[in-house]
Scaffold this motif. Sequence first.
Motif, mmCIF file in Angstrom:
data_model
loop_
_atom_site.group_PDB
_atom_site.id
_atom_site.type_symbol
_atom_site.label_atom_id
_atom_site.label_comp_id
_atom_site.label_asym_id
_atom_site.label_seq_id
_atom_site.Cartn_x
_atom_site.Cartn_y
_atom_site.Cartn_z
ATOM 1 N N ALA A 15 0.836 -1.203 0.000
ATOM 2 C CA ALA A 15 0.000 0.000 0.000
ATOM 3 C C ALA A 15 0.876 1.260 0.000
ATOM 4 O O ALA A 15 0.592 2.227 -0.717
ATOM 5 N N VAL A 16 1.945 1.244 0.782
ATOM 6 C CA VAL A 16 2.840 2.412 0.823
ATOM 7 C C VAL A 16 3.528 2.598 -0.533
ATOM 8 O O VAL A 16 3.626 3.720 -1.044
ATOM 9 N N HIS A 17 3.973 1.492 -1.129
ATOM 10 C CA HIS A 17 4.615 1.610 -2.449
ATOM 11 C C HIS A 17 3.641 2.130 -3.504
ATOM 12 O O HIS A 17 4.014 2.908 -4.375
ATOM 13 N N ARG A 18 2.367 1.711 -3.395
ATOM 14 C CA ARG A 18 1.367 2.244 -4.336
ATOM 15 C C ARG A 18 1.191 3.743 -4.139
ATOM 16 O O ARG A 18 1.052 4.490 -5.105
ATOM 17 N N ARG A 19 1.203 4.187 -2.882
ATOM 18 C CA ARG A 19 1.091 5.634 -2.617
ATOM 19 C C ARG A 19 2.294 6.383 -3.192
ATOM 20 O O ARG A 19 2.150 7.473 -3.741
ATOM 21 N N ASP B 198 2.568 12.341 5.504
ATOM 22 C CA ASP B 198 2.872 13.411 4.545
ATOM 23 C C ASP B 198 3.857 12.988 3.460
ATOM 24 O O ASP B 198 4.575 13.812 2.894
ATOM 25 N N LEU B 199 3.889 11.685 3.167
ATOM 26 C CA LEU B 199 4.858 11.227 2.168
ATOM 27 C C LEU B 199 4.545 11.768 0.773
ATOM 28 O O LEU B 199 5.450 12.023 -0.029
ATOM 29 N N GLU B 200 3.258 11.984 0.473
ATOM 30 C CA GLU B 200 2.895 12.507 -0.858
ATOM 31 C C GLU B 200 3.486 13.905 -1.060
ATOM 32 O O GLU B 200 4.051 14.199 -2.117
ATOM 33 N N ASP C 235 4.103 5.440 -5.752
ATOM 34 C CA ASP C 235 3.941 5.432 -7.214
ATOM 35 C C ASP C 235 2.935 6.487 -7.661
ATOM 36 O O ASP C 235 3.158 7.207 -8.635
ATOM 37 N N ALA C 236 1.806 6.562 -6.934
ATOM 38 C CA ALA C 236 0.772 7.531 -7.300
ATOM 39 C C ALA C 236 1.310 8.955 -7.152
ATOM 40 O O ALA C 236 1.063 9.822 -7.999
ATOM 41 N N ALA C 237 2.058 9.198 -6.080
ATOM 42 C CA ALA C 237 2.631 10.534 -5.867
ATOM 43 C C ALA C 237 3.666 10.853 -6.940
ATOM 44 O O ALA C 237 3.747 11.982 -7.441
ATOM 45 N N MET C 238 4.449 9.851 -7.328
ATOM 46 C CA MET C 238 5.455 10.040 -8.387
ATOM 47 C C MET C 238 4.785 10.403 -9.703
ATOM 48 O O MET C 238 5.285 11.233 -10.467
ATOM 49 N N ALA C 239 3.635 9.761 -9.977
ATOM 50 C CA ALA C 239 2.932 9.995 -11.236
ATOM 51 C C ALA C 239 2.453 11.438 -11.358
ATOM 52 O O ALA C 239 2.223 11.928 -12.466
ATOM 53 N N GLU C 240 2.320 12.123 -10.229
ATOM 54 C CA GLU C 240 1.885 13.519 -10.229
ATOM 55 C C GLU C 240 3.042 14.483 -10.476
ATOM 56 O O GLU C 240 2.841 15.695 -10.518
ATOM 57 N N THR C 241 4.268 13.957 -10.543
ATOM 58 C CA THR C 241 5.435 14.831 -10.712
ATOM 59 C C THR C 241 6.114 14.527 -12.041
ATOM 60 O O THR C 241 5.759 13.572 -12.732
#
Length: 248
Positions: free
Chosen positions: A24-28, A222-224, A30-36
Motif C-alpha cells: 500500500a505504501v509503495h502504491r502511494r 505526509d509522504l505525498e 507510485d501515485a505521488a510520483m505519477a503527479e510529478t
Amino acid sequence: MQQSRASADAAPDRVQQLTENLQAVHRRIDAAMAETDRTTRPELIVITKNFPASDVEALAGLGVRDVGENKDQEASAKSADIQGRNDLRWHFVGQLQSNKAKSVVRYAHWVHSVDRLKLVRALDRAAGEHRETGGPVVQCLIQVDLRDPIPQDSRGGAAPEQVPALAEAIAAAEHLRLAGVMAVAPLGQPARPAFERLAEISQQLTAQYPGATAISAGMSHDLEEAVACGATHLRVGRDVLGARSYDR
Ligand SMILES: *Cc1c(COP(=O)(O)O)cnc(C)c1O
C-alpha cells in the motif's frame, strides 16, 4: 517455543500484514510520483522503532533494505539481534547526544539528525575509531528545524542559517560524508510549504556540495507532499508496521 528467541520469526499473519502494508505504501509512492515529472523514485526507509527485531527480519525477507530507528539503546540491541543480515542499511533518525556517537556508528550507516558542530566532531571521532576495525564512512544528513520562529525547546534540528557551517564541518571531517538534509514537517502546519523550504535549502547546499543531494523528508501522513517536493528518502513507520504502543 520459538517466540522466546531474541529474533524469533514473525508469525505468518504478521508477515502477511507487513506485506500488504508495504504494498500500500509503495502504491502511494507510485501515485505521488505519477503527479510529478520526477524520474528517480525515492528510497523507502522503514522506521521500525517500538517494533521487535522479528519485524525487521520479516521486512528484510520482503525486500526492505533500509530501516530506521530513533533511540540508540533500542537500535543497538535490535541491530545486534539480527547481525546476520548484513544486507540491511540502518538509519539513525532521532535526536542524538554526542556521548552516544560511539554506539550509533557501530550499526548506523546513515545519521539523519546531525544538527550541531559538537555532534559532528563526536561522530567523526567515533567513525574514525570504528573504521580501524572495518567500519564505513558515515553518511550524514543535516537536520533542519523548519519551524518559524524556532521555539526554545529541544526537538532537534539546526536553524536554516546554521546549515552552511555544519556542511563545511561535515565535508571537512575525514570519516563522515555530507549526504544532504533532513527535516520533519512542523506539527500542526501544512507539510508542503515546509518541504518546499527544505528543497530550497537543499538547492543552496548542492550548489556548493554537488554530491550532497539527499533530501530525507516525509513520514506516514505526509509522504505525498515530500515526493512532490523532491524527497529522495522517505521515513515511514506506522503505515508499514501499524500503530506504536508507547506503554512500555
Ligand atoms: C517515527 C519517525 C518517523 C516515522 O513516522 P511515522 O509517522 O510512523 O511514519 C519518521 N521520522 C522520524 C524522525 C521519526 O522519529
